[in-house]
Design an enzyme around this catalytic site. Structure first.
Site, PDB file in Angstrom:
ATOM      1  N   SER A  79       0.824  -1.212   0.000  1.00 24.00           N
ATOM      2  CA  SER A  79       0.000   0.000   0.000  1.00 24.00           C
ATOM      3  C   SER A  79       0.854   1.257   0.000  1.00 24.00           C
ATOM      4  O   SER A  79       0.344   2.357   0.191  1.00 24.00           O
ATOM      5  CB  SER A  79      -0.876  -0.023   1.240  1.00 24.00           C
ATOM      6  OG  SER A  79      -0.077  -0.373   2.351  1.00 24.00           O
ATOM      7  N   THR A 183      -1.583   3.242   4.311  1.00 17.03           N
ATOM      8  CA  THR A 183      -0.655   4.362   4.505  1.00 17.03           C
ATOM      9  C   THR A 183       0.280   4.185   5.689  1.00 17.03           C
ATOM     10  O   THR A 183      -0.150   3.803   6.765  1.00 17.03           O
ATOM     11  CB  THR A 183      -1.492   5.632   4.781  1.00 17.03           C
ATOM     12  OG1 THR A 183      -2.346   5.820   3.684  1.00 17.03           O
ATOM     13  CG2 THR A 183      -0.619   6.831   5.006  1.00 17.03           C
ATOM     14  N   THR A 201       1.818   6.928   0.765  1.00 19.77           N
ATOM     15  CA  THR A 201       0.849   5.870   0.445  1.00 19.77           C
ATOM     16  C   THR A 201       0.676   5.705  -1.058  1.00 19.77           C
ATOM     17  O   THR A 201       0.946   6.636  -1.828  1.00 19.77           O
ATOM     18  CB  THR A 201      -0.523   6.240   1.052  1.00 19.77           C
ATOM     19  OG1 THR A 201      -1.405   5.131   0.954  1.00 19.77           O
ATOM     20  CG2 THR A 201      -1.164   7.429   0.369  1.00 19.77           C
ATOM     21  N   ARG A 211      -7.510  10.022  -8.532  1.00 19.32           N
ATOM     22  CA  ARG A 211      -7.971  10.268  -7.161  1.00 19.32           C
ATOM     23  C   ARG A 211      -6.776  10.554  -6.231  1.00 19.32           C
ATOM     24  O   ARG A 211      -5.745   9.899  -6.280  1.00 19.32           O
ATOM     25  CB  ARG A 211      -8.734   9.042  -6.663  1.00 19.32           C
ATOM     26  CG  ARG A 211      -9.267   9.142  -5.232  1.00 19.32           C
ATOM     27  CD  ARG A 211      -8.330   8.536  -4.223  1.00 19.32           C
ATOM     28  NE  ARG A 211      -8.947   8.407  -2.889  1.00 19.32           N
ATOM     29  CZ  ARG A 211      -8.288   8.026  -1.812  1.00 19.32           C
ATOM     30  NH1 ARG A 211      -7.005   7.731  -1.873  1.00 19.32           N
ATOM     31  NH2 ARG A 211      -8.897   7.932  -0.652  1.00 19.32           N
ATOM     32  N   THR A 234      -4.867   7.364   8.879  1.00 19.86           N
ATOM     33  CA  THR A 234      -4.914   6.286   7.903  1.00 19.86           C
ATOM     34  C   THR A 234      -6.367   5.864   7.732  1.00 19.86           C
ATOM     35  O   THR A 234      -7.186   6.104   8.613  1.00 19.86           O
ATOM     36  CB  THR A 234      -4.028   5.102   8.344  1.00 19.86           C
ATOM     37  OG1 THR A 234      -4.067   4.091   7.337  1.00 19.86           O
ATOM     38  CG2 THR A 234      -4.469   4.514   9.667  1.00 19.86           C
ATOM     39  N   GLY A 235      -6.659   5.258   6.595  1.00 17.57           N
ATOM     40  CA  GLY A 235      -8.030   4.823   6.359  1.00 17.57           C
ATOM     41  C   GLY A 235      -8.665   5.574   5.211  1.00 17.57           C
ATOM     42  O   GLY A 235      -7.959   6.095   4.344  1.00 17.57           O
TER      43      GLY A 235
END
Ligand code: ASP
Length: 322
Positions: A79, A183, A201, A211, A234-235
């Site tokens: 990632s 990330t 990330t 994006r 993160t997320g």
């Protein structure tokens, strides 16, 4: 002893005297430094690299950059950087930012074919009058600075992406959690008492081409205020951006909240703005000026790595709302 009346009379005696008296009156907490903390389990090897710098008296800025470069170069970190999962069109597009104790910051977004976006972000901070470069311009800048162009789509990532295409899934929104952890955000406090942070990330897997998430956005994926503390996120980046998540965490710490409480309150704010919160993961991680740290997330499963003198590189579980 300083009571209210003597403090007021000190203030009336003049600013210089008032400052020195009030400073003496506050007994400072013992600062836990140096310390480095990072998101997810890829934070463990990242912290090792950062600690090598911090424990030798190096700066938090050098430490967070060195830490972030570890998963960027690791094809098993799926990632971040090399080996990162591509967007839905098969392109690995990277986002990163860095911020130092002076409030200086640099960022790159939608950058392709450069393994170490965090180091490009640092160059943006140090060599340009700007904060953020994106896409083709960021790539051109990186090449001008001597970074090498390389293919970051590993065989494994390409194979998985092709499988994903066959399944023809709907919208790219997904829970981002331990099984597809994401990330790396790193924050550190050095021996000199300065804070810095880094965040890098490949973003949400199979996102729409073009994006950009929260990770390269100062105040969303990362924020540092050397008077107060630092935070990283993160997320699901869209939800983090909507509340300027890490800026909010730092502002809660400014109000005197502990790092964990500050992260929890930011999660609560995010939940209040995202009725679909049960379907997403967001985690915040924070460190204050005294070297205290904490984390909080929506779904269980977010963990983070801590390296200080008491805790030599441990993986800890964040508290969660659900
Ligand atoms: N925050 C990143 C993004 O939305 C992904 C993650 O940290 O899980 O791009």
């Amino acid at each position: 002893m300083t009571n209210r009346r003597s403090f007021l009379s000190t203030l009336m005696a003049g600013p210089a005297l008032a400052l020195s008296t009030s400073v003496r009156a506050i007994s400072p907490r013992k600062t836990n430094k140096p310390i480095i903390i990072s998101t997810w389990d890829h934070g463990v090897p990242a912290n090792e690299a950062g600690w090598a710098i911090l424990s030798a008296g190096g700066s938090a800025l050098d430490a967070v950059e060195a830490a972030a470069r570890v998963p960027e170069a690791d094809p098993k970190s799926r990632s971040v950087g090399l080996g990162g999962r591509p967007d839905r069109d098969g392109f690995v597009t990277l986002d990163a930012c860095i911020m130092n104790e002076k409030g200086n910051c640099g960022s790159v977004a939608f950058l392709q074919n450069i393994m170490h976006p965090i180091s490009v972000a640092r160059k943006v901070m140090e060599k340009t009058p700007h904060v953020m470069l994106v896409g083709e311009g960021a790539l051109q800048f990186a090449l001008d600075q001597g970074f090498k162009k390389e293919n970051l789509l590993t065989e494994e990532s390409e194979k998985e992406w092709k499988e994903w295409l066959k399944a023809n899934p709907p919208a790219p929104k997904q829970k981002i959690n331990i099984e597809n952890h994401d990330t790396i955000g790193v924050i550190a406090l050095d021996e000199a008492g300065n804070l810095s942070g880094a965040c890098t990330t490949s973003g949400a897997s199979y996102k729409l081409h073009g994006r950009v998430g929260d990770s390269p956005i100062i105040g969303a994926g990362l924020f540092v205020d050397n008077e107060v503390g630092a935070a990283t996120a993160t997320g699901w980046g869209e939800a983090v951006i909507r509340i300027a998540g890490t800026h909010l965490v730092v502002e809660y710490m400014r109000q005197g909240k502990s790092p964990e409480t500050a992260c929890r309150l930011a999660v609560e704010r995010l939940i209040s703005k995202n009725p679909d919160y049960r379907d997403i993961q967001v985690g915040f991680l924070a460190l204050n000026k005294a070297g205290e740290y904490g984390a909080y997330c929506i779904q269980p499963g977010f963990d983070y790595a801590v390296y200080d003198k008491q805790t030599p590189n441990k993986l800890l579980k964040s508290g969660s709302r659900l």
